[in-house]
Design an enzyme around this catalytic site. Sequence first.
Site, PDB file in Angstrom:
ATOM      1  N   TYR A   1       0.820  -1.208   0.000  1.00 28.62           N
ATOM      2  CA  TYR A   1       0.000   0.000   0.000  1.00 28.62           C
ATOM      3  C   TYR A   1       0.858   1.264   0.000  1.00 28.62           C
ATOM      4  O   TYR A   1       0.473   2.289  -0.546  1.00 28.62           O
ATOM      5  CB  TYR A   1      -0.890   0.054   1.254  1.00 28.62           C
ATOM      6  CG  TYR A   1      -2.187  -0.690   1.152  1.00 28.62           C
ATOM      7  CD1 TYR A   1      -2.211  -2.076   1.099  1.00 28.62           C
ATOM      8  CD2 TYR A   1      -3.399  -0.009   1.137  1.00 28.62           C
ATOM      9  CE1 TYR A   1      -3.407  -2.763   1.022  1.00 28.62           C
ATOM     10  CE2 TYR A   1      -4.601  -0.693   1.071  1.00 28.62           C
ATOM     11  CZ  TYR A   1      -4.601  -2.063   1.011  1.00 28.62           C
ATOM     12  OH  TYR A   1      -5.788  -2.733   0.939  1.00 28.62           O
TER      13      TYR A   1
ATOM     14  N   LYS B   1       3.287 -15.413   2.397  1.00 25.47           N
ATOM     15  CA  LYS B   1       3.492 -16.105   1.118  1.00 25.47           C
ATOM     16  C   LYS B   1       4.991 -16.337   0.997  1.00 25.47           C
ATOM     17  O   LYS B   1       5.644 -15.875   0.055  1.00 25.47           O
ATOM     18  CB  LYS B   1       2.924 -15.227  -0.019  1.00 25.47           C
ATOM     19  CG  LYS B   1       2.933 -15.866  -1.391  1.00 25.47           C
ATOM     20  CD  LYS B   1       1.907 -16.967  -1.583  1.00 25.47           C
ATOM     21  CE  LYS B   1       2.096 -17.651  -2.922  1.00 25.47           C
ATOM     22  NZ  LYS B   1       1.230 -18.845  -3.095  1.00 25.47           N
TER      23      LYS B   1
ATOM     24  N   ASP C   1      -2.673 -18.456   0.424  1.00 27.37           N
ATOM     25  CA  ASP C   1      -3.671 -19.080  -0.464  1.00 27.37           C
ATOM     26  C   ASP C   1      -4.450 -20.175   0.251  1.00 27.37           C
ATOM     27  O   ASP C   1      -5.680 -20.213   0.235  1.00 27.37           O
ATOM     28  CB  ASP C   1      -3.031 -19.564  -1.782  1.00 27.37           C
ATOM     29  CG  ASP C   1      -1.753 -20.371  -1.593  1.00 27.37           C
ATOM     30  OD1 ASP C   1      -1.274 -20.509  -0.443  1.00 27.37           O
ATOM     31  OD2 ASP C   1      -1.221 -20.869  -2.608  1.00 27.37           O
TER      32      ASP C   1
ATOM     33  N   ASP D   1      -6.370  -7.061   4.249  1.00 30.29           N
ATOM     34  CA  ASP D   1      -7.522  -6.419   3.601  1.00 30.29           C
ATOM     35  C   ASP D   1      -8.416  -7.477   2.977  1.00 30.29           C
ATOM     36  O   ASP D   1      -9.621  -7.514   3.205  1.00 30.29           O
ATOM     37  CB  ASP D   1      -7.016  -5.437   2.534  1.00 30.29           C
ATOM     38  CG  ASP D   1      -8.160  -4.748   1.812  1.00 30.29           C
ATOM     39  OD1 ASP D   1      -9.086  -4.272   2.506  1.00 30.29           O
ATOM     40  OD2 ASP D   1      -8.148  -4.691   0.568  1.00 30.29           O
TER      41      ASP D   1
ATOM     42  N   ASP E   1     -12.278  -9.058   4.512  1.00 27.26           N
ATOM     43  CA  ASP E   1     -13.554  -9.069   3.771  1.00 27.26           C
ATOM     44  C   ASP E   1     -14.030 -10.510   3.562  1.00 27.26           C
ATOM     45  O   ASP E   1     -15.220 -10.790   3.666  1.00 27.26           O
ATOM     46  CB  ASP E   1     -13.413  -8.381   2.403  1.00 27.26           C
ATOM     47  CG  ASP E   1     -13.777  -6.899   2.431  1.00 27.26           C
ATOM     48  OD1 ASP E   1     -13.482  -6.230   3.446  1.00 27.26           O
ATOM     49  OD2 ASP E   1     -14.354  -6.399   1.445  1.00 27.26           O
TER      50      ASP E   1
HETATM   51  C1  IPM Z   1     -10.331  -1.084   4.067  1.00 23.06           C
HETATM   52  C2  IPM Z   1     -10.475  -0.525   2.651  1.00 23.06           C
HETATM   53  C3  IPM Z   1      -9.266   0.327   2.297  1.00 23.06           C
HETATM   54  C4  IPM Z   1      -8.041  -0.576   2.325  1.00 23.06           C
HETATM   55  C5  IPM Z   1      -9.366   1.051   0.935  1.00 23.06           C
HETATM   56  C6  IPM Z   1     -10.641   1.851   0.812  1.00 23.06           C
HETATM   57  C7  IPM Z   1      -8.173   1.913   0.678  1.00 23.06           C
HETATM   58  O1  IPM Z   1     -10.677  -1.546   1.746  1.00 23.06           O
HETATM   59  O2  IPM Z   1     -10.269  -0.284   5.014  1.00 23.06           O
HETATM   60  O3  IPM Z   1     -10.339  -2.295   4.223  1.00 23.06           O
HETATM   61  O4  IPM Z   1      -7.739  -1.238   1.313  1.00 23.06           O
HETATM   62  O5  IPM Z   1      -7.384  -0.618   3.361  1.00 23.06           O
HETATM   63 MN    MN Z   2     -10.951  -3.506   2.645  1.00 19.55          MN
END
Ligand code: IPM
Ligand code: MN
Length: 344
Positions: free
Chosen positions: A138, A183, A215, A239, A243
């Site tokens: 990032y 990884k 993975d 990240d 999710d």
């Molecule tokens: C999160 C989001 C952010 C990230 C984006 C919006 C930059 O997805 O907070 O998880 O990737 O960290």
């Molecule tokens: Mn995110």
Amino acid sequence: MKKIVTLAGDGIGPEIMAAGLEVLEAVAAKTGFAYETQAKAFGGAGIDAAGHPLPEDTLAAAKSADAILLAAIGSPQYDQAAVRPEQGLLAIRKELNLFANIRPVKIFDALRHLSPLKPERIAGVDFVVVRELTGGIYFGEHTLNADSARDVNDYSAAEIRRIIQQAFEIARGRSKKVTSIDKQNVLATSKLWRQVADEVANEYPDVSLEHQLVDSAAMLMITDPARFDVVVTENLFGDILSDESSVLPGTLGVMPSASHSENGPSLYEPIHGSAPDIAGQGIANPISMILSVAMMLRDSFKETEAAALIEAAVDKTLSQGILTRDLGGSADTAQMTAAVIANL
Ligand code: IPM
Ligand code: MN
Ligand code: NAD
């Protein structure tokens, strides 16, 4: 008097921030928690107000706050723009040195039926993703040319050590098991990550450490999620995996997070984004924001009673079948918020 800076941002951000602040006001009235809030422009709203997603006065206010509440940023309107709302999010994380992002994953009893996994697979799921938040790909150099592109993934041993230590500290208060995800069969950063994780593990003989490759860890998170207690991983993997983990409770709309630095103010935000597909309709699930408020009360202000009251009220609301659309119900944001407050 504690000072809380609020960054509502874009899309559903202002809708869920309002919900979170109503719940904060109600719980503070019960427990006597004294605070003041200061709303600041951020994300797309910062670009509109000041030409920058993290305006200078927003950053100054955040730096001098006791805690920061952030709802969500991002809007399709800026998809092709030179300056994007997301840059503000990365900038505030970096400026405040918020390297440790804590994303708890738990299944609400009342929502078990929403999980796409079979009941026996989600039984006993309760883990925390500890995501490194201020390093890695990032924040490495990004170069985009017409026919080539490059993103640099950088980690120092010190950056790795402090996040792994954070994971071990959290594991000490839980089931004493850390899963470090990397990884290392391909990436140099991951080879260093694994080496540092092993070194840190020696300082915590009471906590076990397992290594997983990212993975197969992604696969295990769905096939055997109950095996995890504390998961620690680099920025990009964290990240994606966090999710992915929202599939277990059935929606992103119930997932809060906390981001900590070594000694400055912490920031609390849902893990999801600004949900442009449902923004402005008053139907967003406010639980992720409300539970972020609870995390703030516990972590930044040691208001454990207030935090527990909010969490119990959320449990009760869900078990009463008061559910927003992402949870298969028809309650709107205001109705769900009112129900949580009534249950406090
Ligand atoms: C999160 C989001 C952010 C990230 C984006 C919006 C930059 O997805 O907070 O998880 O990737 O960290
Ligand atoms: Mn995110
Ligand atoms: P998203 O998380 O905004 O939405 C993904 C899906 O989940 C959508 O269908 C959305 O409606 C649903 N959802 C998310 N939160 C919900 C809630 N509280 N209640 C009900 N449904 C909810 O992800 P996206 O659509 O990929 O991204 C939209 C924008 O948000 C992008 O600009 C992205 O960069 C940004 N984003 C910001 C953050 C943040 O502010 N921390 C995090 C992730 C994405």
